[in-house]
Scaffold this active site. Structure first.
Site, PDB file in Angstrom:
ATOM      1  N   GLU A   1       0.830  -1.211   0.000  1.00 33.46           N
ATOM      2  CA  GLU A   1       0.000   0.000   0.000  1.00 33.46           C
ATOM      3  C   GLU A   1       0.863   1.258   0.000  1.00 33.46           C
ATOM      4  O   GLU A   1       1.798   1.367   0.795  1.00 33.46           O
ATOM      5  CB  GLU A   1      -0.914  -0.027   1.224  1.00 33.46           C
ATOM      6  CG  GLU A   1      -2.308   0.419   0.924  1.00 33.46           C
ATOM      7  CD  GLU A   1      -3.027  -0.510  -0.051  1.00 33.46           C
ATOM      8  OE1 GLU A   1      -3.185  -0.101  -1.221  1.00 33.46           O
ATOM      9  OE2 GLU A   1      -3.413  -1.623   0.326  1.00 33.46           O
ATOM     10  N   HIS A   2       0.522   2.180  -0.889  1.00 32.65           N
ATOM     11  CA  HIS A   2       1.241   3.454  -1.085  1.00 32.65           C
ATOM     12  C   HIS A   2       2.668   3.219  -1.591  1.00 32.65           C
ATOM     13  O   HIS A   2       3.487   4.128  -1.581  1.00 32.65           O
ATOM     14  CB  HIS A   2       1.256   4.303   0.199  1.00 32.65           C
ATOM     15  CG  HIS A   2      -0.072   4.961   0.486  1.00 32.65           C
ATOM     16  ND1 HIS A   2      -0.309   6.295   0.293  1.00 32.65           N
ATOM     17  CD2 HIS A   2      -1.239   4.443   0.930  1.00 32.65           C
ATOM     18  CE1 HIS A   2      -1.574   6.581   0.624  1.00 32.65           C
ATOM     19  NE2 HIS A   2      -2.147   5.469   1.018  1.00 32.65           N
TER      20      HIS A   2
ATOM     21  N   ASP B   1       3.177   2.197  -4.707  1.00 29.24           N
ATOM     22  CA  ASP B   1       3.211   2.395  -6.174  1.00 29.24           C
ATOM     23  C   ASP B   1       3.881   3.703  -6.568  1.00 29.24           C
ATOM     24  O   ASP B   1       4.759   3.724  -7.426  1.00 29.24           O
ATOM     25  CB  ASP B   1       1.816   2.233  -6.817  1.00 29.24           C
ATOM     26  CG  ASP B   1       0.741   3.164  -6.294  1.00 29.24           C
ATOM     27  OD1 ASP B   1       0.980   3.883  -5.294  1.00 29.24           O
ATOM     28  OD2 ASP B   1      -0.362   3.171  -6.889  1.00 29.24           O
TER      29      ASP B   1
ATOM     30  N   ALA C   1     -14.914   3.306  -1.888  1.00 26.09           N
ATOM     31  CA  ALA C   1     -14.760   2.252  -0.869  1.00 26.09           C
ATOM     32  C   ALA C   1     -13.356   1.672  -0.861  1.00 26.09           C
ATOM     33  O   ALA C   1     -13.095   0.682  -0.188  1.00 26.09           O
ATOM     34  CB  ALA C   1     -15.777   1.142  -1.120  1.00 26.09           C
TER      35      ALA C   1
ATOM     36  N   LEU D   1     -12.074   0.297  -3.379  1.00 28.07           N
ATOM     37  CA  LEU D   1     -12.072  -0.841  -4.309  1.00 28.07           C
ATOM     38  C   LEU D   1     -11.872  -0.358  -5.748  1.00 28.07           C
ATOM     39  O   LEU D   1     -12.012  -1.118  -6.689  1.00 28.07           O
ATOM     40  CB  LEU D   1     -13.371  -1.642  -4.176  1.00 28.07           C
ATOM     41  CG  LEU D   1     -13.607  -2.217  -2.768  1.00 28.07           C
ATOM     42  CD1 LEU D   1     -14.971  -2.896  -2.673  1.00 28.07           C
ATOM     43  CD2 LEU D   1     -12.508  -3.207  -2.383  1.00 28.07           C
TER      44      LEU D   1
ATOM     45  N   SER E   1     -12.727   4.186  -9.418  1.00 29.56           N
ATOM     46  CA  SER E   1     -12.098   5.162 -10.323  1.00 29.56           C
ATOM     47  C   SER E   1     -11.338   4.457 -11.446  1.00 29.56           C
ATOM     48  O   SER E   1     -11.498   4.805 -12.616  1.00 29.56           O
ATOM     49  CB  SER E   1     -11.185   6.119  -9.549  1.00 29.56           C
ATOM     50  OG  SER E   1     -10.223   5.425  -8.797  1.00 29.56           O
TER      51      SER E   1
ATOM     52  N   ASP F   1      -3.870   0.851  -9.415  1.00 29.70           N
ATOM     53  CA  ASP F   1      -5.280   0.536  -9.645  1.00 29.70           C
ATOM     54  C   ASP F   1      -5.556   0.284 -11.123  1.00 29.70           C
ATOM     55  O   ASP F   1      -6.250  -0.663 -11.490  1.00 29.70           O
ATOM     56  CB  ASP F   1      -6.168   1.694  -9.170  1.00 29.70           C
ATOM     57  CG  ASP F   1      -6.038   1.937  -7.674  1.00 29.70           C
ATOM     58  OD1 ASP F   1      -5.326   1.163  -6.997  1.00 29.70           O
ATOM     59  OD2 ASP F   1      -6.653   2.907  -7.192  1.00 29.70           O
TER      60      ASP F   1
END
Ligand code: ADP
Ligand code: MG
Length: 406
Positions: free
Chosen positions: A42-43, A45, A147, A149, A152, A196
């Protein structure tokens, strides 16, 4: 027909119906792209690091058709929005990139598909320099919005896939992911990384995508979750987050500062053995932000290795360590996410962590298939006991990435 196929058909029907209502004609086709869950990483990327997301069954469908007038206009509609938005294709270069602090020229939701049209035209103009016909886009989705998920990336991926085909721009999936990110960064103004979009474009059934965010090299890593008798439970806290404001940008700035202090291009270039030196060089908050990124990158590499060597059953502790790091070092969790994770673990989950950018959104838990109900009930009870709004609880199976549906 499985449940997810039923959903998919309903969403496709909704997109098609909206298109017909908007234009009075049938669309040229339907394209869809999924949301994603990040298994771990997480974070990392935007720090040029590693991530391990998978695409989920929830999808956004774009019903799209070329316009047969000569007016060169693009029109977007969504079942989520009251009004369609229409602009001239040639106007897109005036609208975007959005100037920081300026009044948005279009409603925020419309900046996603219109930003994709803009970024795709620019990417293709660089490569070919040919003209584009006007286009109508109608969007429907069953990806929960805000959420964590990635509704976007789903809207970007669906729009990018459709336009790439109808405009014959011929970009590959990685290039389309970049188009989506550019729309999100420069048209919407959310400073998010590439994870994402890559997950939504490249996802595969029962596999995660191991992505090196520096080279954008992606490997498909089989998960074997169902095979191992396990399930992944998504726990949407229904606390909304917004990445275009606040904490997300601050975390990004701390990471950039940390990299600068360490004298490297990105925190990807700092390893766990460099952490004692980092601690000497920087203030406590920056150090803890750095420590999260550095240890999280290592956890992604460890998770890929453990998945390959021992299978899904063995990754629980890595998920928990990731959550603790996000909660205590990166400070992007919220009480609802911590409650979901703690309740799931107490009820017997093998591992659990918040997923996505944080400050709300969803957590995931790795659970025995026959414990899904027990764990879900425990999480719902813990939310009720804390006076939180009831969470949305559902299992997610790793699913296919963006494609043309019809
Ligand atoms: P997440 O990606 O976690 O769902 P984001 O804040 O990144 O959250 O993206 C959510 C935003 O994306 C929404 O507020 C909306 O502007 C846009 N969006 C997503 N799906 C749709 C949709 N089907 N129709 C219109 N806008 C959408
Ligand atoms: Mg998002």
């Amino acid at each position: 027909m499985t449940l997810s196929e039923t959903h998919e058909t309903e969403t496709q029907d909704a997109a098609r119906a909206l298109f017909v209502e908007l234009t009075g004609r049938e669309p040229d086709g339907l394209w869809s792209a999924p949301g994603r869950v990040n298994l771990i990483g997480e974070h990392t990327d935007y720090n040029d690091g590693f991530v391990l997301p998978f695409a989920i069954p929830h999808r956004t469908v774009a019903a799209v058709g070329l316009r047969h007038d000569d007016r060169g206009r693009v029109r977007v509609a969504s079942t989520f929005a009251e009004e369609p938005v229409e602009v001239a294709l040639d106007e897109l270069d005036d609208l975007f990139p959005t100037t920081t602090g300026a009044e948005p020229a279009v409603p925020e939701w419309a900046a996603y598909p219109l930003g994709v049209a803009w970024a795709l035209r620019q990417a293709a103009a660089d490569a070919h320099g040919h003209g584009f016909r006007g286009i109508d886009i109608a969007i429907a989705s069953d990806v929960p919005v805000g959420a964590g998920l990635s509704s976007s990336a789903a809207i970007e991926g669906a729009a990018a896939s459709a336009l790439n085909e109808l405009w014959s721009t011929g970009l590959d999936r990685t290039a389309l992911a970049r188009v989506g990110r550019r729309a999100e960064n420069e048209a919407v103004g959310a400073p998010t990384g590439i994870m994402d979009q890559m997950a939504s474009m490249l996802g595969e059934t029962d596999a995660a995508i191991f992505l090196d965010c520096r080279s954008l090299e992606a490997q498909v890593v089989p998960l074997g979750v169902a095979e191992a008798g396990l399930a992944i439970l998504a726990m949407d806290t229904r606390v909304k987050h917004a990445h275009s404001t606040g904490g997300y940008g601050e975390r990004r700035a701390s990471c950039e500062l940390g990299a600068k202090i360490m004298g490297v291009p990105a925190l990807r270039d700092v390893s766990t053995s460099d952490l004692p030196r980092a601690q000497e060089l920087m203030d406590d908050v920056t150090f803890r932000r750095v420590r999260h990124i550095v240890t999280e990158n290592q956890r992604v590499l460890d998770t890929v290795r453990v998945l390959r060597e021992q299978g899904a059953r063995a990754i629980g502790d890595l998920l928990v360590a990731s959550h603790v790091s996000m909660r205590d070092d990166f400070e992007i969790s919220v009480p609802e996410l911590d409650t979901a994770v703690d309740a799931a673990l107490s009820a017997g989950a093998l591992g659990a962590r918040m997923t996505g950018g944080g400050f709300g959104g969803a957590a995931i838990a790795l659970v025995e298939q026959d414990a899904v109900t027990t764990v879900s009930d425990a999480v719902a009870a813990a939310f009720a006991a804390s006076g939180f709004r009831a969470p949305a609880l559902f299992t997610v199976t790793p699913s296919a990435g963006a494609h043309r549906d019809a």
